[in-house]
Design a protein around this motif. Sequence first.
Motif, PDB file in Angstrom:
ATOM      1  N   MET A   1       0.842  -1.092  -0.039  1.00  0.00           N
ATOM      2  CA  MET A   1       0.052  -0.058  -0.061  1.00  0.00           C
ATOM      3  C   MET A   1       0.944   1.229   0.094  1.00  0.00           C
ATOM      4  O   MET A   1       0.346   2.358  -0.365  1.00  0.00           O
ATOM      5  N   GLY A   2       2.044   1.106   0.332  1.00  0.00           N
ATOM      6  CA  GLY A   2       3.059   2.268   0.385  1.00  0.00           C
ATOM      7  C   GLY A   2       4.097   2.152  -0.501  1.00  0.00           C
ATOM      8  O   GLY A   2       4.241   1.264  -1.542  1.00  0.00           O
TER       9      GLY A   2
ATOM     10  N   LEU B   1       3.067   4.998   3.726  1.00  0.00           N
ATOM     11  CA  LEU B   1       1.900   5.455   2.975  1.00  0.00           C
ATOM     12  C   LEU B   1       2.022   6.801   2.219  1.00  0.00           C
ATOM     13  O   LEU B   1       1.989   7.100   1.246  1.00  0.00           O
TER      14      LEU B   1
ATOM     15  N   HIS C   1      -6.452   0.705  -0.965  1.00  0.00           N
ATOM     16  CA  HIS C   1      -6.486   1.686   0.016  1.00  0.00           C
ATOM     17  C   HIS C   1      -8.097   1.990   0.217  1.00  0.00           C
ATOM     18  O   HIS C   1      -8.487   2.068   1.317  1.00  0.00           O
TER      19      HIS C   1
ATOM     20  N   SER D   1      -1.174   9.815   5.972  1.00  0.00           N
ATOM     21  CA  SER D   1      -1.230   8.584   5.132  1.00  0.00           C
ATOM     22  C   SER D   1      -2.463   9.155   4.151  1.00  0.00           C
ATOM     23  O   SER D   1      -2.364   8.837   2.793  1.00  0.00           O
TER      24      SER D   1
END
Length: 130
Positions: free
Chosen positions: A1-2, A41, A74, A107
Amino acid sequence: MGMRTLDPGDWSYRGDYANDNDSDDPTVAHGFNYHNGPEWLWPLGFFLRAKLEFAEPHTRSATIGSIRSLLARHFVHLNTSYWRGLPELTNKDGKECPGSCNTQAWSSSTLLEVIHDISLLESKDQYQRQ
């Protein structure tokens, strides 16, 4: 996700962060590897905004599509998280990181900025077509 803080090929890369690691391994003990591999993130938002900014006009639609596809993960996380937020960081390959803050304002905010930029671009494109 990051985004990883180091390339997995780097000799210092340690993708799994655990602040409570009390081992004798100095590369990870006591959270030493906080910046040596876990996936953050907030930088992703800046990267995606730059991707939008520098996309050629004829590739903008495809760029927006790829960004939306990437952000789908996300969106799922936001809808399934008890906290209804995005974490500070994840471990290697997006695995949950117990030592991370469960929801971190920056984030979410940097990704919201990307969504806002996309909305502005699409509004501008729609206006110019009229």
